[in-house]
Structures are given as structure tokens and as C-alpha cells.
Design an enzyme around this catalytic site. Structure first.
Site, PDB file in Angstrom:
ATOM      1  N   HIS A  34     -44.433 -40.591 -46.626  1.00  8.37           N
ATOM      2  CA  HIS A  34     -43.421 -39.538 -46.695  1.00  8.37           C
ATOM      3  C   HIS A  34     -42.596 -39.444 -45.420  1.00  8.37           C
ATOM      4  O   HIS A  34     -41.405 -39.144 -45.467  1.00  8.37           O
ATOM      5  CB  HIS A  34     -44.101 -38.193 -46.969  1.00  8.37           C
ATOM      6  CG  HIS A  34     -43.148 -37.047 -47.134  1.00  8.37           C
ATOM      7  ND1 HIS A  34     -42.267 -36.950 -48.191  1.00  8.37           N
ATOM      8  CD2 HIS A  34     -42.932 -35.943 -46.364  1.00  8.37           C
ATOM      9  CE1 HIS A  34     -41.547 -35.847 -48.075  1.00  8.37           C
ATOM     10  NE2 HIS A  34     -41.929 -35.224 -46.973  1.00  8.37           N
ATOM     11  N   SER A  94     -36.751 -34.359 -47.927  1.00  2.00           N
ATOM     12  CA  SER A  94     -37.893 -33.564 -48.341  1.00  2.00           C
ATOM     13  C   SER A  94     -37.417 -32.203 -48.863  1.00  2.00           C
ATOM     14  O   SER A  94     -36.668 -32.141 -49.832  1.00  2.00           O
ATOM     15  CB  SER A  94     -38.879 -33.427 -47.181  1.00  2.00           C
ATOM     16  OG  SER A  94     -40.109 -32.911 -47.613  1.00  2.00           O
ATOM     17  N   ASP A 128     -45.955 -41.864 -51.098  1.00  2.00           N
ATOM     18  CA  ASP A 128     -45.542 -40.462 -50.917  1.00  2.00           C
ATOM     19  C   ASP A 128     -45.791 -39.719 -52.221  1.00  2.00           C
ATOM     20  O   ASP A 128     -45.347 -40.163 -53.289  1.00  2.00           O
ATOM     21  CB  ASP A 128     -44.053 -40.403 -50.547  1.00  2.00           C
ATOM     22  CG  ASP A 128     -43.534 -38.990 -50.396  1.00  2.00           C
ATOM     23  OD1 ASP A 128     -44.347 -38.047 -50.306  1.00  2.00           O
ATOM     24  OD2 ASP A 128     -42.295 -38.827 -50.353  1.00  2.00           O
TER      25      ASP A 128
END
Length: 339
Positions: A298, A170, A268
Site C-alpha cells: 500500500h 488512499s 494491498d
């Protein structure tokens, strides 16, 4: 238009176990961090998260012009590797929207311990500063300084400075990609591999893809939520969103970067970032592989032991990291498509 896959039922079952936990406040980054940390600690018991017994050591690395950064070294066994053992080395960067997370968090500490053990590598994980208290470019500078420290001390750590990977998840994927660029631009130390998981690579949010996430969350709302995190990290200067160390996907050139493996999840919103990066790398002649997990979200890759796809991604990532022990594959020069 392709139909959106349903959420993996294993994810739904796992999410029911944490449905009682309070949702962090997106408008207050400090309160969000505190609540998220409490939720993370509770997840240890809820999901029975394993924290393998491996050797660790914390160090503090000086960062020119920015706050010093604490780094944690993880060895693959309960004993530290000896100088000269020549193990592969990885700089690993946690995720958390630039505002939460850290190497002391149960989930991330357990992840780094497990990956070091299973891949048989030395992991160096920097505890980079949180926004908005500390803002860009401090975080990429801290991570780059940690990378330089790790490579310079590789022999002492029992690692091989020529068998190095950089990885991140991320926001950590954003920083990992930025560090590969900083290395190319500054010192050009050998990096064999970059491994990015659900990375955020374009902070203009132009590649944000809300279509597959949740029909109840309109794209404009999702983008507004994302931009709140971006402002926390970059501050009010919108021009910084196109800086290559803030948005690696926006860099003028990706040539000369290390080979990449990028994991994305179908459900995501950041899927578009990761997959566009794979295409852009390939167009620049960089070997790049993209792996999309269908029906995943995600955060579902963190649900090992509960979601089969999460276990598969872990095994795939471990197998990928184990290739650092082999001699690298030399591909014939690829014709650059983007000129």
C-alpha cells in the site's frame, strides 16, 4: 487460486531502515497522528527525501457549513507562473486514513513539490480536516470548495481551467473520486482526468482483499482495523458507508465522470477497491485504465529512490499528467454494459 507474489526485496530492504521507528497506536487517532508525524519527519533523513525548490503560497478557502480549509499552491519552478501562462492544474489530495497526514508533513510536501516540478503543472493541495475531531461530510465539502477555488482562480495562478486533473492517494483517492461526483452533480466544471493511487473507494469494506497481504493477518482482523478508521471518519451511522460521497464505488451511477487512471498494488488490501472502480467506470462508458504493480504494498509507491517500481510509477504518473497539455483523445461512445 493465484499465488501471492513475494514482497519486492527492495521494499524489504527499505523497511529495515525504518524498523526501529515506533508503530502508531491504531486505537488512539490523536496519538497515532502524533507518532506518525514524528516518523514522517525522521524519514526525511533516513531516505534522503528531496524537497525541490519550487514556489508555494498558502490560502484559506471558506467552506459553507464546515471548517475553512487551508490550501497550498505549488508551482513547477522557483518563480510563480504568471497570470495567463496556461499551465495544467491539479487538485492533489494527501492520504492518511482520514486521520493523519497533511500538506506540512515532510513526505506529502515533498511529493507535491516533486510532481509539480516534474510534470510542469500547478498543484493545489488542500489541508482537509482530520477525523475523528471533524467528520464526514466536512472533508469532501472542503476538498470540493478547494477545487472550486482552484478552477475559479486558475488564470491568476497561471493555470488553464480547461486542463484540470484531480488526484489522490488512499483516503485522498476516496476524496478525489468524491469531488469528481460532486462536480458532476453541482457545477460540472471540465475535469480532464482523475488519477487515483491505492484508493479506498468502498467504506463498507466489501471490496477489501486480505488474500494477498499477509497470511499472519486474518481477513477478519484486517477488516476490523479498517472499520475502526471508517468509524473515526463517518461516526456511528453505518448507513453513511453507502453514501456515494463516502463510498464512490457504491454510487448509483458513474456516468459523466472524467477519464481515470488508477494505480493499485498487488499486496494491498485496497487493491480490490481500485480495480473494481476501473471496471465500474468502464461499464458506465468512462475511459478508465488500471495499473497493478506486482509485489508492491500500500505504501511502497512513496519509496522513490529505493524501490524501482516506485520510481516507475512516478514516471508513469508524470507522463500521464503531461498529457493535460495535449488535446484530449475523443473516444467513440462506448456501449454501457451496466444498466
Amino acid at each position: 487460486m493465484p499465488r501471492r507474489s513475494p514482497v519486492d526485496p527492495f521494499i524489504v530492504a527499505a523497511q529495515r531502515r525504518t524498523a526501529h521507528l515506533p508503530q502508531p497506536d491504531l486505537k488512539d487517532p490523536v496519538a497515532r497522528r502524533r507518532q506518525a508525524a514524528e516518523n514522517d519527519a525522521q524519514a526525511l533523513g533516513i531516505f534522503g527525501i528531496e524537497r525541490p525548490d519550487v514556489a508555494t503560497r498558502d490560502e484559506v478557502v471558506a467552506v459553507d457549513g464546515h471548517p475553512d480549509v487551508r490550501v497550498r499552491v505549488y508551482w513547477p519552478t522557483p518563480e510563480r507562473a504568471r497570470p495567463g501562462d496556461g499551465l495544467p492544474l491539479m487538485l492533489a489530495l494527501y492520504g492518511g486514513g482520514f486521520t493523519i497526514g497533511g500538506i506540512d508533513w515532510t513526505g506529502w510536501d515533498a511529493t507535491f513539490r516533486t510532481r509539480a516540478r516534474d510534470a510542469g503543472i500547478v498543484i493545489v493541495a488542500p489541508d482537509y480536516s482530520h477525523a475523528p475531531e471533524v467528520r464526514f461530510p466536512a472533508q469532501p465539502e472542503q476538498c470540493w470548495s478547494a477545487f472550486e477555488w482552484a478552477v475559479d482562480h486558475a488564470h491568476e495562478l497561471g493555470a488553464d481551467p480547461n486542463r484540470v486533473a484531480i488526484g489522490g492517494t488512499s483516503s485522498g483517492g476516496n476524496l478525489a473520486a468524491a469531488v469528481t461526483m460532486m462536480n458532476r452533480d453541482r457545477s460540472n466544471k471540465p475535469i480532464r482526468l482523475q488519477v487515483l493511487e491505492a484508493p479506498a473507494l468502498d467504506l463498507t469494506t466489501a471490496h477489501l482483499d486480505a488474500a494477498g497481504v499477509d497470511a499472519r493477518v486474518p481477513g477478519v482482523i484486517l477488516r476490523r482495523m479498517a472499520l475502526r478508521l471508517v468509524r473515526d471518519y463517518l461516526g456511528p451511522d453505518a448507513g453513511l458507508r453507502r453514501h456515494p460521497y463516502a463510498s464512490p464505488l457504491r454510487a448509483a451511477s458513474l456516468r459523466g465522470l472524467p477519464p481515470a487512471v488508477v494505480y493499485t498494488a498487488e499486496l494491498d488490501a485496497l487493491r480490490g477497491d481500485g480495480e473494481a472502480y476501473v471496471r465500474a467506470l468502464a461499464a458506465a462508458g468512462v475511459p478508465a485504465t488500471g495499473v497493478r504493480y506486482i509485489g508492491q504494498t500500500h505504501t511502497s509507491a512513496g519509496l522513490r529512490g529505493w524501490v524501482p517500481a516506485a520510481d516507475h510509477q512516478h514516471r508513469d504518473l508524470v507522463a500521464t499528467l503531461r498529457t493535460l497539455r495535449d488535446e484530449p483523445t475523443i473516444y467513440p461512445p462506448a456501449k454501457e454494459v451496466a444498466r
